[in-house]
Design an enzyme around this catalytic site. Sequence first.
Site, PDB file in Angstrom:
ATOM      1  N   LYS A  31       1.197   7.577   3.930  1.00  0.00           N
ATOM      2  CA  LYS A  31       0.723   6.416   4.109  1.00  0.00           C
ATOM      3  C   LYS A  31       0.206   5.900   5.504  1.00  0.00           C
ATOM      4  CE  LYS A  31       4.486   5.163   1.280  1.00  0.00           C
ATOM      5  NZ  LYS A  31       5.947   4.481   0.996  1.00  0.00           N
TER       6      LYS A  31
ATOM      7  N   ARG B 181      16.303  -2.675  -2.320  1.00  0.00           N
ATOM      8  CA  ARG B 181      14.844  -3.059  -3.127  1.00  0.00           C
ATOM      9  C   ARG B 181      15.372  -3.202  -4.613  1.00  0.00           C
ATOM     10  NH1 ARG B 181      13.811   0.685   0.465  1.00  0.00           N
ATOM     11  NH2 ARG B 181      12.771  -0.590   1.371  1.00  0.00           N
TER      12      ARG B 181
ATOM     13  N   PRO C  16       0.682  -1.205  -0.013  1.00  0.00           N
ATOM     14  CA  PRO C  16      -0.047   0.029   0.129  1.00  0.00           C
ATOM     15  C   PRO C  16       0.738   1.133   0.047  1.00  0.00           C
ATOM     16  CG  PRO C  16      -0.180  -1.134   2.029  1.00  0.00           C
ATOM     17  CD  PRO C  16       0.740  -1.986   1.305  1.00  0.00           C
ATOM     18  N   GLU C  17       0.551   2.016  -0.959  1.00  0.00           N
ATOM     19  CA  GLU C  17       1.046   3.374  -0.838  1.00  0.00           C
ATOM     20  C   GLU C  17       0.061   4.244  -1.024  1.00  0.00           C
ATOM     21  OE1 GLU C  17       4.186   3.760  -3.980  1.00  0.00           O
ATOM     22  OE2 GLU C  17       4.711   1.658  -3.718  1.00  0.00           O
TER      23      GLU C  17
END
Length: 301
Positions: free
Chosen positions: A61, A285, A2-3
């Site tokens: 967020k 990442r 979720p962003e």
Amino acid sequence: MPELPEVETIRAGLARHVLDATVVGLDIRRDSALRRQDGGRTEFTDRLLGCHFTAAVRRGKFLWLTLSGADEVAAALVIHLGMSGQLRLGSPPSSHSRIRFDLSFPDGRTEVLDFVDQRTFGYVAVRDLVPTADGLPGGLGSDRPQVPDLAAHIARDLLDPHLDRTDLVHRIRARQTGIKRALLDQELVSGIGNIYADEALWRAGLHYARAAHRLRSAEVNRLLDHASEVMNESLAAGGTTFDELYVNVDGDAGYFARALAVYGRTGANCPRCDTPIVREAFMNRSSFRCPRCQRPPRTRR
DNA sequence: CCCGGATCCTGCTGGC
DNA sequence: TGCCAGCAGGATCCGG
């Protein structure tokens, strides 16, 4: 993962479904979901039971439900979804449910709200609200100039009408770091995560390692326009669902994954120039980019 | 103060 | 078939 668009979709769902609901019961199934709660499960329970939700608010967020009840201090139920958190209303029991909230509505109806979180980076907590530094509303969904203490250091996001864009551009260009790292810094501008950072950089034709301080103001402005545009488009599609770790409060997936140009598309053709997309490790990442549209900066020596 | 890397966690996937 | 390394990445913590 979720962003901003995913969290906003969930916020809107909560605003539709749980305002005016009173918390009448709690099932704390995993204590670590309360690791940001002062006083642990005792204080969480004491402060929450009997309260009702008055607003659903979001900044970046961070998500919170403001509380009204016996507590004399303005407080909110803060929810951070981490990378796999979900809020589900009336869903079948899940083995990854960490906290269950029993809700009762003014008309006598009852409902169960579940905080589900497979990878356990998320958390919930009842926290005090503190005044915003600029005296402006704390986030989308509330006119009150307050934010939870936990989110006081989080910058405004690109969908926030009170964001000072000129100041943001200035602060990004003051950073001695790569542009993607700056985009992901929630204390500079909040809400952007790995997916939308890569998509915005692709739209702007910028490599993730371009030095923030060497970009012109116009380039940074254009990049932020792209970031806000891609997030608005995703929001309109209900967010990005990859592997079912993201669904809205009703359990529905979002449809934006199919519209992504680079993220998760290693080997697929760039929609602009047909060059195969590459994946590279960056900041612990993955970063996805088009090797032709997003050329690496010359390394200074 | 600023920057960047390590760390937490769980479940799935791919290679041998 | 079974095992294990690698991968996913939010925010935070810590060392330089």
